[in-house]
Motif scaffolding. Structure first.
Motif, mmCIF file in Angstrom:
data_model
loop_
_atom_site.group_PDB
_atom_site.id
_atom_site.type_symbol
_atom_site.label_atom_id
_atom_site.label_comp_id
_atom_site.label_asym_id
_atom_site.label_seq_id
_atom_site.Cartn_x
_atom_site.Cartn_y
_atom_site.Cartn_z
ATOM 1 N N ALA A 106 0.833 -1.208 0.000
ATOM 2 C CA ALA A 106 0.000 0.000 0.000
ATOM 3 C C ALA A 106 0.870 1.261 0.000
ATOM 4 C CB ALA A 106 -0.923 -0.006 1.221
ATOM 5 N N VAL A 107 1.961 1.240 0.789
ATOM 6 C CA VAL A 107 2.862 2.395 0.834
ATOM 7 C C VAL A 107 3.529 2.607 -0.515
ATOM 8 C CG1 VAL A 107 4.986 3.290 1.866
ATOM 9 C CG2 VAL A 107 3.254 2.237 3.316
ATOM 10 N N ASN A 108 3.941 1.509 -1.162
ATOM 11 C CA ASN A 108 4.574 1.622 -2.478
ATOM 12 C C ASN A 108 3.616 2.212 -3.508
ATOM 13 O OD1 ASN A 108 7.022 0.630 -1.616
ATOM 14 N ND2 ASN A 108 6.588 -1.476 -2.197
ATOM 15 N N ARG A 109 2.363 1.809 -3.436
ATOM 16 C CA ARG A 109 1.367 2.379 -4.358
ATOM 17 C C ARG A 109 1.195 3.873 -4.098
ATOM 18 N NH1 ARG A 109 -3.302 -2.313 -3.821
ATOM 19 N NH2 ARG A 109 -2.212 -3.942 -5.036
ATOM 20 N N LEU A 110 1.145 4.248 -2.825
ATOM 21 C CA LEU A 110 1.003 5.666 -2.488
ATOM 22 C C LEU A 110 2.209 6.462 -2.984
ATOM 23 C CD1 LEU A 110 -0.437 7.974 -1.037
ATOM 24 C CD2 LEU A 110 0.688 7.259 1.080
ATOM 25 N N MET A 111 3.436 5.913 -2.785
ATOM 26 C CA MET A 111 4.627 6.627 -3.232
ATOM 27 C C MET A 111 4.673 6.723 -4.751
ATOM 28 S SD MET A 111 7.748 5.784 -0.613
ATOM 29 C CE MET A 111 7.883 4.061 -1.033
ATOM 30 N N ALA A 112 4.155 5.688 -5.433
ATOM 31 C CA ALA A 112 4.111 5.755 -6.897
ATOM 32 C C ALA A 112 3.192 6.887 -7.356
ATOM 33 C CB ALA A 112 3.635 4.419 -7.455
ATOM 34 N N LYS A 113 2.064 7.051 -6.656
ATOM 35 C CA LYS A 113 1.155 8.143 -7.001
ATOM 36 C C LYS A 113 1.792 9.501 -6.704
ATOM 37 C CE LYS A 113 -3.061 5.435 -6.196
ATOM 38 N NZ LYS A 113 -4.295 5.306 -5.370
ATOM 39 N N LEU A 114 2.489 9.581 -5.561
ATOM 40 C CA LEU A 114 3.173 10.831 -5.231
ATOM 41 C C LEU A 114 4.263 11.147 -6.238
ATOM 42 C CD1 LEU A 114 3.556 10.511 -1.345
ATOM 43 C CD2 LEU A 114 2.063 12.084 -2.593
ATOM 44 N N GLU A 115 5.005 10.124 -6.642
ATOM 45 C CA GLU A 115 6.069 10.320 -7.618
ATOM 46 C C GLU A 115 5.507 10.838 -8.935
ATOM 47 O OE1 GLU A 115 9.675 10.431 -9.521
ATOM 48 O OE2 GLU A 115 9.265 10.190 -7.379
ATOM 49 N N ALA A 116 4.351 10.258 -9.346
ATOM 50 C CA ALA A 116 3.743 10.709 -10.596
ATOM 51 C C ALA A 116 3.276 12.157 -10.491
ATOM 52 C CB ALA A 116 2.562 9.799 -10.943
ATOM 53 N N ALA A 117 2.654 12.489 -9.347
ATOM 54 C CA ALA A 117 2.166 13.862 -9.170
ATOM 55 C C ALA A 117 3.317 14.860 -9.111
ATOM 56 C CB ALA A 117 1.323 13.952 -7.896
ATOM 57 N N LEU A 118 4.367 14.509 -8.353
ATOM 58 C CA LEU A 118 5.514 15.403 -8.248
ATOM 59 C C LEU A 118 6.243 15.527 -9.576
ATOM 60 C CD1 LEU A 118 6.921 14.340 -4.759
ATOM 61 C CD2 LEU A 118 5.752 16.469 -5.341
ATOM 62 N N SER A 119 6.293 14.421 -10.316
ATOM 63 C CA SER A 119 6.958 14.460 -11.616
ATOM 64 C C SER A 119 6.241 15.409 -12.572
ATOM 65 C CB SER A 119 7.013 13.049 -12.204
ATOM 66 O OG SER A 119 7.608 13.056 -13.477
ATOM 67 N N VAL A 120 4.920 15.364 -12.538
ATOM 68 C CA VAL A 120 4.149 16.277 -13.386
ATOM 69 C C VAL A 120 4.406 17.729 -12.976
ATOM 70 C CG1 VAL A 120 1.810 17.016 -13.979
ATOM 71 C CG2 VAL A 120 2.373 14.573 -13.911
ATOM 72 N N GLU A 121 4.425 17.974 -11.668
ATOM 73 C CA GLU A 121 4.658 19.339 -11.182
ATOM 74 C C GLU A 121 6.046 19.829 -11.569
ATOM 75 O OE1 GLU A 121 5.015 21.755 -6.932
ATOM 76 O OE2 GLU A 121 4.298 19.687 -6.996
ATOM 77 N N ARG A 122 7.066 18.973 -11.361
ATOM 78 C CA ARG A 122 8.429 19.376 -11.704
ATOM 79 C C ARG A 122 8.588 19.598 -13.203
ATOM 80 N NH1 ARG A 122 10.605 14.415 -8.132
ATOM 81 N NH2 ARG A 122 10.424 15.355 -6.063
ATOM 82 N N SER A 123 7.968 18.695 -13.966
ATOM 83 C CA SER A 123 8.070 18.827 -15.411
ATOM 84 C C SER A 123 7.422 20.126 -15.886
ATOM 85 C CB SER A 123 7.405 17.632 -16.091
ATOM 86 O OG SER A 123 7.432 17.762 -17.489
#
Length: 466
Positions: free
Chosen positions: A232-249
């Motif tokens: 569950a934590v890995n899934r949450l971090m994957a979602k955070l990574e995707a959101a942060l990646s979009v923001e950084r990009s």
């Protein structure tokens, strides 16, 4: 927030398991003691009955040989092998003649005392002359009616002996339990510590993660219950990574795309200023436009730095400490050459050769440029900016000026947060340094007023060493 050892899962389970085991152990011991009490009472009573009927033939034979007996006759002591008379003790049972706790009286049908044991009292028991048990204040008595009621054997046992025997039995049962409880607690701690290692490992991995490290947690050796949480934590971090990646990009692309139009507009504005004659009515507006474009250019540069700081690790490419002295010296000289307004820098280079840490040179340069520029912008004009290297991995940048309030100090690393003293900066400098420090396990500390001063501001960058 600090860790509270009393609220750890290990401490909670240890307390609850110890309490549960202790309660059930105590309940079982009490039940066993009650059962033992009843069994011992039955055994003692059976001993009284057995003694009465086993002694009956011997007593009968003894009375025949001694012509029916008399109240003063005392049966021989098993310990001394002789008949005791009034010249041998007082018959109150106080003589130390062995561990014979049973005593008895032999009476006829009318209640006359015919014979007594060596440890029995001279006066007959108050127990009635009927078959069965009777309790006096200090004795448990069994009366055996023989020969059609012509003879009664009353066997007695001191209640104190029964209580003593019961107490010794209970202590023999509870004492090992009392000694085993600490052993059980220690064993519980050891077992729980080993069993909770996967949880602690997952906790430590999560605590080490930051915005720049959202890689999945390892779960090769995790139990099934922990594996579900890790998933569950890995899934949450994957979602955070995707959101942060979009923001950084978005931030990086926007800032990058703006650089060329801003540069073109700035060049055109500067050319327009060169062509306008002095005193022209439009010249003032052109100067204002030029300043606005310069601020916009600096903002786009800061946004690119922020995107890079939050997306990359920032550690040294070799994974080990590297010499940072030349980089710091280069940044200081570059700022001096740029002729930044109020660029009065006092650089203590005595410990520069000792400066080393596990950080990428570009990331370190970005940190130092932002710290120095922040000090120059918000510091007092009458005092220079002091730069010092301490302990080989700490860089301190201090400036004068009015102190910052504690509430504002806590918010200075927030994006677009500027000190209330001046407001011409972008508000991203300290946020960029904080992001790089977080990704490289460094620590940024802010002080206002400066240590040993009543005013000013100091930023201290504690670099991580491998």
């Amino acid at each position: 927030m600090g860790k509270n050892p009393n609220r750890s899962l290990q401490a909670i389970l240890t307390r609850r398991l110890t309490l549960t085991v202790g309660v059930f152990w105590l309940a079982g011991s009490v039940l066993a003691a009650m059962t033992m009490y009843h069994e011992m009472q039955e055994a003692f009573d059976n001993s009284l009955v057995t003694t009465a009927y086993r002694y009956a033939p011997l007593i009968d034979e003894y009375l025949k040989d001694h012509k029916g007996g008399s109240p003063k006759e005392v049966l021989p002591s098993p310990a001394m092998g002789e008949i005791l008379t009034d010249d041998h003790g007082d018959g109150d049972g106080d003589e130390e003649l062995g561990e014979d706790y049973l005593m008895y009286h032999v009476r006829d049908g009318g209640g006359r005392l015919l014979l007594r044991s060596f440890n029995a009292e001279e006066e007959p028991f108050e127990a009635p002359l009927v078959e069965g048990f009777y309790n006096e204040e200090d004795f448990r008595i069994y009366s055996a009616v023989l020969m059609g009621g012509q003879r009664v054997i009353q066997v007695a046992e001191p209640l104190e002996h029964r209580r003593e025997a019961l107490m010794e039995s209970v202590l023999a049962q509870f004492l090992p339990i009392a000694l085993l409880i600490p052993v059980v607690i220690i064993q519980l701690i050891v077992v729980l510590r080993g069993g909770l290692k996967p949880i602690k490992r997952v906790r430590d991995e999560i605590e080490e993660r930051g915005e720049g490290n959202l890689q999945p947690l390892e779960q090769d050796e995790a139990p099934e219950e922990i594996s579900t949480i890790v998933t569950a934590v890995n899934r949450l971090m994957a979602k955070l990574e995707a959101a942060l990646s979009v923001e950084r990009s978005f931030t990086a692309n926007s800032a990058h795309e703006l650089r060329t139009p801003i540069a073109v507009a700035l060049a055109q504005t500067q050319r327009l200023l060169a062509e306008l004659p002095a005193g022209h009515a439009a010249r003032k507006r052109a100067v204002q436009t030029e300043e606005a474009l310069k601020r916009l250019s600096r903002l786009s540069e800061k946004l690119l730095q922020l995107a890079r700081a939050e997306s990359s690790g920032g550690f040294s490419p070799t994974g080990h400490n590297q010499d940072l002295g030349p980089t710091l010296n280069l940044v200081v000289e570059d700022i001096r050459r740029a002729g930044m307004e109020g660029a009065h820098i006092r650089f203590d280079a005595d410990n520069l050769a000792t400066l080393s840490a596990n950080i990428d040179l570009d990331a370190f340069a970005i940190c130092m440029r932002n710290l120095i520029e922040n000090a120059l912008k918000y510091g007092g004009d009458e005092e220079p900016v002091d730069i010092r290297v301490v302990e080989g991995h700490i860089v301190q940048v201090a400036n004068g000026g009015a102190p910052v309030s504690p509430d504002e100090l806590d918010q200075l690393t927030t994006r677009f947060k500027r000190s209330s003293n001046k407001a011409d900066g972008s508000g991203l400098g300290l946020a960029i340094v904080e992001a790089i420090a977080r990704n490289t396990k460094a620590e940024l500390k802010l002080y206002s007023p400066r240590p040993d001063h009543a005013d000013g501001f100091m930023a201290e960058l504690r670099l991580h060493q491998s």
